[in-house]
Structure formats: structure tokens, C-alpha cells
Design an enzyme around this catalytic site. Structure first.
Site, mmCIF file in Angstrom:
data_model
loop_
_atom_site.group_PDB
_atom_site.id
_atom_site.type_symbol
_atom_site.label_atom_id
_atom_site.label_comp_id
_atom_site.label_asym_id
_atom_site.label_seq_id
_atom_site.Cartn_x
_atom_site.Cartn_y
_atom_site.Cartn_z
ATOM 1 N N HIS A 127 0.802 -1.217 0.000
ATOM 2 C CA HIS A 127 0.000 0.000 0.000
ATOM 3 C C HIS A 127 0.842 1.278 0.000
ATOM 4 O O HIS A 127 0.289 2.382 0.031
ATOM 5 C CB HIS A 127 -0.942 0.000 1.209
ATOM 6 N N TRP A 166 -12.217 4.239 -2.372
ATOM 7 C CA TRP A 166 -12.611 3.248 -3.369
ATOM 8 C C TRP A 166 -14.123 3.035 -3.456
ATOM 9 O O TRP A 166 -14.592 2.369 -4.369
ATOM 10 C CB TRP A 166 -11.941 1.907 -3.061
ATOM 11 N N GLU A 221 -16.068 -9.448 10.787
ATOM 12 C CA GLU A 221 -16.282 -8.014 10.993
ATOM 13 C C GLU A 221 -17.696 -7.697 11.471
ATOM 14 O O GLU A 221 -17.883 -6.813 12.320
ATOM 15 C CB GLU A 221 -16.019 -7.237 9.695
ATOM 16 N N GLU A 257 -5.673 -1.947 -6.584
ATOM 17 C CA GLU A 257 -6.271 -3.254 -6.356
ATOM 18 C C GLU A 257 -6.949 -3.831 -7.591
ATOM 19 O O GLU A 257 -7.525 -3.107 -8.405
ATOM 20 C CB GLU A 257 -7.298 -3.169 -5.216
ATOM 21 N N CYS A 260 -14.819 -5.352 3.230
ATOM 22 C CA CYS A 260 -13.787 -5.468 2.206
ATOM 23 C C CYS A 260 -12.519 -6.013 2.853
ATOM 24 O O CYS A 260 -12.389 -6.033 4.075
ATOM 25 C CB CYS A 260 -13.522 -4.144 1.515
ATOM 26 N N GLU A 262 -4.443 2.523 -2.588
ATOM 27 C CA GLU A 262 -5.179 1.302 -2.887
ATOM 28 C C GLU A 262 -5.059 1.038 -4.381
ATOM 29 O O GLU A 262 -5.733 1.668 -5.194
ATOM 30 C CB GLU A 262 -6.654 1.445 -2.488
ATOM 31 N N HIS A 267 -2.599 -5.526 -6.231
ATOM 32 C CA HIS A 267 -2.807 -6.737 -5.440
ATOM 33 C C HIS A 267 -4.286 -7.124 -5.436
ATOM 34 O O HIS A 267 -5.159 -6.321 -5.737
ATOM 35 C CB HIS A 267 -2.288 -6.549 -4.007
ATOM 36 N N HIS A 301 -8.646 -8.566 1.897
ATOM 37 C CA HIS A 301 -7.724 -9.239 0.991
ATOM 38 C C HIS A 301 -7.764 -10.742 1.254
ATOM 39 O O HIS A 301 -7.685 -11.159 2.408
ATOM 40 C CB HIS A 301 -6.298 -8.736 1.212
ATOM 41 N N TYR A 355 -8.369 -0.619 -10.004
ATOM 42 C CA TYR A 355 -8.274 0.818 -9.761
ATOM 43 C C TYR A 355 -7.019 1.149 -8.961
ATOM 44 O O TYR A 355 -6.384 0.277 -8.356
ATOM 45 C CB TYR A 355 -9.507 1.342 -9.016
#
Length: 197
Positions: free
Chosen positions: A30, A164, A92, A121, A72, A119, A37, A74, A108
Site C-alpha cells: 500500500h 474506493w 467483521e 487493487e 472489504c 489502494e 494486489h 484481501h 483501480y
């Protein structure tokens, strides 16, 4: 401690077509100019077809305290984005999605002015439904809100959102409208960000 605060997590680096090309430590990935990624974004809806928004916890390393999509994150290196999305919803939000369906991908690059992080990604999108109450983990989520399209438009006009959010919302919009049967029109400012060439 929030899993998001750990900096030793490895992320999966990808090329522009989403093919794995290596790995990188989370914070390094980042750092500007950003390393492309794999990531995922989830949009969840209650039985009333309202979208679940979360305000990210103030302790998050990236984009703390701003509103964003339902969940959101990874995937683990080599892991399934769909499995990761379901797992993170449970971790979460303290509930399991009733349904969770792939809604395409979007690529993006969004710098975050507040933190200086980027970001960059290849984001796998998912749209799903909820039938049970959410019990957010306060280490991850400061608060939640269920909104209809006019309420979302009002929040976008006045509240801070993740860099994002508009991009992933625009990309997922066809699948969102299929699931909800509602038109989620986008403000004029919601445009897919083009990457510099």
C-alpha cells in the site's frame, strides 16, 4: 487486536488481468505508488433491500473513521476471494450472509490523501443478502447503517467515504440492481478511476 492492524500479512500481487505474479507484505503493497494486489469488496442487503454500510473503526491503518461498503479485505495468498469475503463478513459483522454472489471485478488505483497510502487493487466484487442481525466487531467497525438509494445519495453528499467506495459501487451496480430490484443511480461524481499509463 484487530487483524487489520497487523503488518506482517502477505498479499497476492497480480498483473492487470488478475494473474498472480508474487506476494508482498501488506503495508509495503500500500506504499506509494502502490502495488497491484488482489482484494475483495462486499455489498450486503437486508430483507427491505437496504444496503449495509459500515464506518471503519478509528484504529484501522487505512481510511479510519470513514464510511464504506459492507465489508472489504484481501484473500489469503492462493485463497478463494469468495471464501475470504464470507469469512470477513462473519469476523467483521458478526453474522453470516444468507447469499453471496460474484459480481465481477474492477481494477483501480486510489491514493488516500489522509494517510498517504495507495489502494492499487484488482478487486473481486460480491453482492449478498442478510437475514440475521449484525453484531459488528468494534475493533473493525465503528458503526453501521442500512440505507435506501436516496439515503445513500444524501450520505455521499455530506459524509466522508473511503476512496474506493464509488468505484466499487459503480462496478457492482448491475449485480446490485439484480439482487435488490431497485435502481441505485450514481451521483455524477461516481466515475471509474482510470489508471495512469
Amino acid at each position: 487486536m484487530s487483524p487489520d492492524s497487523l503488518t506482517s500479512i502477505e498479499l497476492e500481487l497480480v498483473d492487470e488481468q488478475g494473474n498472480t505474479v508474487g506476494t508482498a507484505e501488506k503495508m509495503y503493497a500500500h506504499q506509494a505508488p502502490g502495488h497491484l494486489h488482489r482484494a475483495f469488496s462486499v455489498f450486503l442487503f437486508d430483507p427491505g433491500q437496504r444496503m449495509l454500510l459500515q464506518r471503519r473503526a478509528l484504529t484501522k491503518y487505512h481510511s479510519p473513521g470513514v464510511w464504506s461498503n459492507s465489508c472489504c479485505g484481501h484473500p489469503h495468498v492462493g485463497g478463494s476471494p469468495l471464501e475470504a469475503a464470507g469469512r470477513r463478513v462473519t469476523e467483521e459483522l458478526g453474522t453470516d450472509p444468507e447469499t453471496l454472489t460474484a459480481a465481477g471485478t474492477v481494477r483501480y488505483r486510489h491514493p488516500d490523501e489522509a494517510t498517504g497510502l495507495v489502494e492499487h487493487e484488482f478487486n473481486h466484487l460480491f453482492v449478498g443478502t442478510l437475514s440475521a442481525a449484525v453484531r459488528p466487531d468494534p475493533a473493525e467497525v465503528a458503526e453501521v447503517a442500512f440505507v435506501d438509494p436516496p439515503e445513500l445519495a444524501g450520505r455521499l453528499a455530506q459524509d466522508p467515504f473511503s476512496a474506493w467506495f464509488r468505484t466499487v459501487l459503480l462496478a457492482a451496480q448491475p449485480s446490485i440492481e439484480t439482487v435488490t430490484g431497485i435502481s441505485w443511480e450514481q451521483p455524477a461524481t461516481a466515475r471509474r478511476t482510470k489508471e495512469p499509463r
